[in-house]
Design a protein around this motif. Structure first.
Motif, short mmCIF file in Angstrom:
data_model
loop_
_atom_site.label_atom_id
_atom_site.label_comp_id
_atom_site.label_asym_id
_atom_site.label_seq_id
_atom_site.Cartn_x
_atom_site.Cartn_y
_atom_site.Cartn_z
N ASP A 421 0.88 -1.36 0.15
CA ASP A 421 0.11 -0.22 -0.09
C ASP A 421 0.90 1.21 -0.23
O ASP A 421 1.84 1.42 0.79
CB ASP A 421 -0.91 0.05 1.19
N ASN A 422 0.56 2.18 -0.79
CA ASN A 422 0.96 3.64 -0.65
C ASN A 422 2.68 3.48 -1.28
O ASN A 422 3.54 3.97 -0.45
CB ASN A 422 0.94 4.04 0.56
N ALA A 423 2.75 3.00 -2.27
CA ALA A 423 4.22 2.63 -2.69
C ALA A 423 4.65 4.02 -3.46
O ALA A 423 3.86 4.69 -4.04
CB ALA A 423 4.28 1.52 -3.66
N ARG A 424 6.00 4.31 -3.50
CA ARG A 424 6.71 5.43 -4.18
C ARG A 424 7.01 5.21 -5.42
O ARG A 424 6.86 5.96 -6.35
CB ARG A 424 7.58 6.08 -3.20
N SER A 425 7.82 3.87 -5.76
CA SER A 425 8.67 3.71 -6.93
C SER A 425 8.60 2.22 -7.28
O SER A 425 8.44 1.35 -6.31
CB SER A 425 10.04 4.50 -7.10
N ASP A 426 9.00 1.93 -8.38
CA ASP A 426 9.01 0.27 -8.75
C ASP A 426 10.10 -0.23 -8.01
O ASP A 426 10.46 -1.39 -7.60
CB ASP A 426 9.29 0.31 -10.26
N SER A 427 11.45 0.63 -7.90
CA SER A 427 12.34 0.02 -7.13
C SER A 427 12.26 -0.24 -5.63
O SER A 427 12.90 -1.02 -5.35
CB SER A 427 13.64 1.00 -7.28
N GLN A 428 11.22 0.43 -5.18
CA GLN A 428 11.01 0.27 -3.73
C GLN A 428 10.35 -1.06 -3.47
O GLN A 428 10.33 -1.77 -2.61
CB GLN A 428 10.09 1.46 -3.20
#
Length: 965
Positions: A421-428
């Motif tokens: 939930d509430n992700a920032r980026s693909d790398s995260q």
């Protein structure tokens, strides 16, 4: 445990394809009718009572605002197709003190229910409310009331018995009628229905055991069994199922729990059926203790479902279509993107709950805080996921790549749903994704994610007018909006049909019952002022919350101001402590805030404690009001009370987990625990600690900012002791760093010494003996400068331990004897027992067997006189067993190691269990049974690896090598 949200309709017909089955699982009942060929006109009304009362009309939810009406309808549904006399309805509603006009009230409520159930021509409906001589009857088709469907599924024989039973059990969504249930209703209906439910579970267990597949149901039904020890046939079946699933140790422990409970509650022994099951398991178990190898746990980390989730049928269907394996080579990846407030998280959680049956091996959840200044790191999240999957803290790798590899390995060949939930980026998110095609991941974000990951992306838009109006009606109630449907639609269009904005408008209406839809619509018609009402950075909801806030009682207003300062996921005992009131009074205040939509129920923790959550915007508003209305010194006092209560609970948990305060340094803080929390903590100390663990660091930082030095270092030290039991090195270091920083900055010598002592224990657990010795010696020096006699004695004992680890037995013996003198003078029996055992170990290493035995006997004598000190006693008996081996008294050694294993298994000491197994293997070597010794060591290795190699597992491998294997 209650199953929820239609999940067992997947097996209702054999000819439905897997994709269609999942679609049926996820869609409302009205759509199930269409897919399964039922006539739409016959299933226009549904009533559900196996949980909170729910009513649906033509597939749309129906609001019944009055509690009396809900209770009346619930009673009639529970007695569906049977007349219920008015006198009985009155008895169930008011007991022995009905009002004079009780019959009139019942008639009015019945009339209201009939108008809600049948708002138009009732011809052809499958639910009808009709008068009967002296009462009323709810005439209903079997598929229209869940209790009828429950019984019908258990009677019909068209499908496989296991499928029918699962479908019936899945209809239970919680306690009968939820919060509307009254004791009289529970006594009249609940006990019989619960008995039917338990009987169905017993039949399902029988079926699964006959098929040899009981392993897939034991985790599902364990909570129900723990709540129903009085149902001994169920417990007996469950013991056999656990044993068949290879979990014999858990079965034996559960039997002992049940035996103790029966003795405590009824003064009786287990029934013959239950005792026979226990003896059967014992007869099939080896005489030597056996250990259970590592098995990944089945995590269930989803937050509570959204009770008033509305619409999104096409989006739910779209996600359902992509969750199934469908021959793909990797996991299903679905990214839900959209602006803040559009309902991404609500949709993802709702679908995840509905799809749980498709992911029986668990559901993982994490808020990645992608929109915050400090987003969660993949390494930390992987640590949390690995612990949830059953990996011991010491077995979790340090590096992110190694953690990701172990994570993917544990998910291999399993069906697990991961909600990021509430992700920032693909790398995260990339390291957190499962690789297996049987798994799936749902990702939510304010940005479009997943392009580099091969994810299917859903752009979530605002609600259409019909769903936005339905959402507003569910928030406010149909009684206030049904007469003005057109005006309600205009209002929703004015706020852009954004779910968050619709909720804001709904909160205004709900907080002011005398307001009308037209009034608030006129306020919002001014385009220049509309954004001030709805969107203005973090202050965009100030006007709305002010309306609700102004309608609260003064105590509730004070409560929400105080709650804004507490860490998230607030328990009732925390609120009570901060408010300075009794827990029962705090519950009433919290309920007021929940009813005002200013506080959310965030579910319950593993101990069953209800947790509450303040929305971020509400928290900001409440904190602003606190700064305006409460002096800073008063706000600090509120926080200090909450922190003191946390410290008291942590101290109680530490005492319960370690059988007392042996060798523990306490400061000057006076902290006491309320009776209800004391009982809970004593019964489940580590489970309770897990529930408060996320709030420890925020509380420490608050105490640090407030300058509460004593509270800061004491919370740090006791938290470190509890984290040690879970082998969580990283968190121990973090809390101790804060404790040392505060104690050092203020010159608190005792605090610095206590934190150094805890830091030395951490270094010892990390097998850094030289660093541990340095910490202990500095701690001793500080305690001596402060003339803290207890601290001097305890730190001397740990200096001795470090010397013993380094092989310096003479130095260790000197410090042990000095420490023993100190603690004897201070009348500290637990510490004395600890030291007598340590001195015995030193003499054992020197081959002074008679002297070592005297010290071991002395330690055991103190345990018997002042205990129970179960950990100290088990440790002492382990070393005494090693002594008996050196004395060639093999029978006595084997008996001691067996007692150590049993004691450690009971208290959950995995290290102690493994060491006891090592001792037993040595006994077998002396008896010239190397093959049996090898089997015991392999069992110990399976238990110790968890699943990654540790220092203990390496020692076991050395023992195996000494046997030539």
């Amino acid at each position: 445990m209650s199953d929820g949200d239609y999940q067992t309709f997947t097996n209702s017909t054999a000819e439905i394809s897997e994709r269609s089955q999942l679609a049926i699982t996820l869609l409302p009942f009205a759509m199930v009718d269409q897919l399964s060929g039922r006539a739409e006109g016959r299933r226009r009304v549904e009533i559900r009572v196996l949980g909170p009362l729910e009513v649906a009309h033509r597939g749309l939810p129906v609001q019944i605002p009055r509690r009396q009406s809900r209770i009346l309808l619930g009673i009639l549904a529970l007695d569906a197709n049977r007349p219920v006399q008015v006198d009985r309805l009155i008895d169930l509603l008011w007991g022995t003190e009905p009002p004079e006009n009780a019959r009139t009230i019942v008639q009015i409520r019945i009339s209201q229910i009939r108008s809600i159930l049948c708002p138009d021509d009732a011809h052809g409906l499958d639910v009808r409310l009709e008068p009967r001589a002296g009462g009323y009857v709810l005439e209903a088709a079997p598929d229209s009331v869940d209790v009828l469907r429950f019984r019908d599924l258990l009677r019909r024989g068209a499908a496989a018995p296991a499928d029918r039973i699962r479908a019936a059990l899945a209809l239970w969504r919680g306690p009968l009628l939820g919060r509307d249930a009254m004791p009289e209703i529970t006594a009249s209906y609940g006990q019989a229905l619960e008995a039917e439910r338990l009987t169905a579970i017993e039949h399902l267990l029988d079926i699964e055991m006959r098929s040899g597949d009981s392993g897939r149901v034991v985790d599902e039904f364990l909570p129900i069994v723990l709540d129903n020890f009085v149902r001994e046939p169920l417990v007996a079946r469950f013991l056999r199922a656990l044993h068949q699933a290879g979990r014999t140790a858990e079965a034996l422990k559960l039997y002992d729990q049940c035996r103790r409970w029966l003795a405590s509650e009824f003064g009786s022994d287990p029934s013959k059926e239950l005792h026979d099951a226990y003896r059967e398991i014992l007869a099939q178990t080896s005489q030597e203790p056996t250990a259970v190898s590592f098995r990944p746990a089945m995590p269930k980390l989803l937050p509570a479902n959204v009770n008033d989730f509305t619409g999104r049928i096409s989006e739910v269907t779209w996600i359902a279509d992509r969750l199934l394996p469908d021959g793909r080579s990797g996991a299903a990846l679905i990214a839900i993107a959209g602006p803040g407030g559009v309902g991404k998280t609500a949709l993802a959680i709702h679908v995840a709950h509905l799809a749980r049956a498709r992911f029986p091996d668990g559901q993982l959840y994490v808020d990645l805080h992608g929109a915050d200044d400090h987003p969660a790191s993949a390494r930390d999240v992987l640590g949390r996921f690995l612990r949830a999957l059953g990996v011991d803290g010491s077995a979790i790798p340090e590096g992110q790549d190694e953690r990701a590899e172990l994570y993917r390995s544990l998910l291999a060949d399993r069906r697990v749903l991961v909600l990021l939930d509430n992700a920032r980026s693909d790398s995260q998110v990339a390291p957190l994704l499962p690789a297996e095609p049987l798994c799936a991941a749902l990702i939510t974000s304010r940005s479009r994610l997943g392009a580099t990951l091969g994810a299917a992306t859903l752009d979530l838009d605002v609600l259409d007018t019909v769903d936005a109006t339905a959402l507003l009606q569910r928030i406010v109630g149909t009684a206030r909006t049904s007469a003005t449907d057109g005006a309600t639609a205009v209002l929703c269009d004015l706020v852009g049909r954004l779910p968050l904005a619709v909720r804001i408008v709904g909160a205004k209406l709900a907080g002011k019952p005398h307001w009308t839809v037209d009034r608030i619509t006129n306020d919002l018609r001014d385009e220049d002022a509309r954004l001030d009402h709805l969107v203005h950075d973090h202050l965009d909801v100030r006007a709305t919350i002010s309306v609700s806030y102004a309608g609260l009682e003064p105590d509730a207003q004070r409560a929400i101001r105080i709650l804004s300062d507490l860490p998230d996921r607030i328990a009732g005992w925390q609120a009570a402590a901060a408010l300075g009131i009794a827990p029962t009074d705090a519950d009433l205040v919290l309920d007021q805030l929940v009813d005002a939509y200013l506080l959310d129920v965030a579910g319950a923790d593993s101990t069953g404690t209800v947790l509450y959550h303040l929305h971020d915007l509400v928290r900001l508003f409440a904190a602003e009001r606190a700064r305006i209305e409460d002096p800073s010194i008063l706000r600090r006092a509120y926080r200090e009370r909450a922190h003191t209560a946390l410290l008291a609970g942590l101290q109680a948990a530490c005492r319960a987990a370690n059988d007392g305060d042996h060798m523990v340094i306490r400061g000057d803080q006076v902290a006491s625990v309320v009776d209800s929390l004391q009982t809970l903590v004593q019964r489940q100390p580590l489970a309770w600690f897990d529930s408060v663990r996320p709030g420890i660091l925020p509380s420490l930082r608050q105490a640090q900012r407030d300058g509460n030095v004593g509270l800061c270092w004491e919370i740090a030290v006791v938290s470190s002791d509890l984290l040690a039991l879970q082998r969580s090195f990283d968190e121990r270091q973090l809390v101790l760093d804060i404790g040392m920083s505060e104690a050092g900055a203020t010159g608190d010598v005792v605090g610095q010494a206590a934190v150094l002592l805890a830091l030395g224990k951490l270094r010892a657990d990390q097998f850094l003996a030289d660093e541990a010795l340095g910490c202990f010696e500095r701690s001793l020096s500080l305690f001596e400068s402060a003339e803290h006699q207890h601290g001097i004695g305890v730190s001397m004992a740990y200096v001795a331990m470090a010397h013993r680890f380094l092989g310096r037995n003479d130095e260790a013996l000197e410090y042990c004897e000095r420490a023993l003198t100190r603690l004897t003078d201070l009348e500290e029996p637990g510490g004395r027992a600890h030291l007598l055992r340590s001195i015995g170990q030193i003499h054992l290493a020197k081959a002074d067997f008679a002297i070592a035995d005297d010290y071991f006997e002395g330690a055991l004598g103190l345990c018997a006189e002042f205990g129970p000190f179960r950990r100290i006693e088990a440790q002492t008996q382990f070393w005494q067993g090693n002594l008996r081996l050196k004395q060639d008294r093999v029978d006595e050694a084997q008996a001691l190691f067996t007692r150590v294993f049993d004691a450690c298994r009971e208290i959950g000491d995995v290290t102690g269990m493994c060491q006891a197994l090592r001792g037993l293997s040595r006994c077998l070597v002396v008896r010239n049974s190397p093959e049996r010794a090898r089997e015991i060591l392999l069992q110990a290795l399976e238990l110790a690896e968890q699943p990654r190699s540790t220092m203990l597992s390496r020692s076991i491998r050395q023992d195996l090598d000494s046997l030539g294997g």
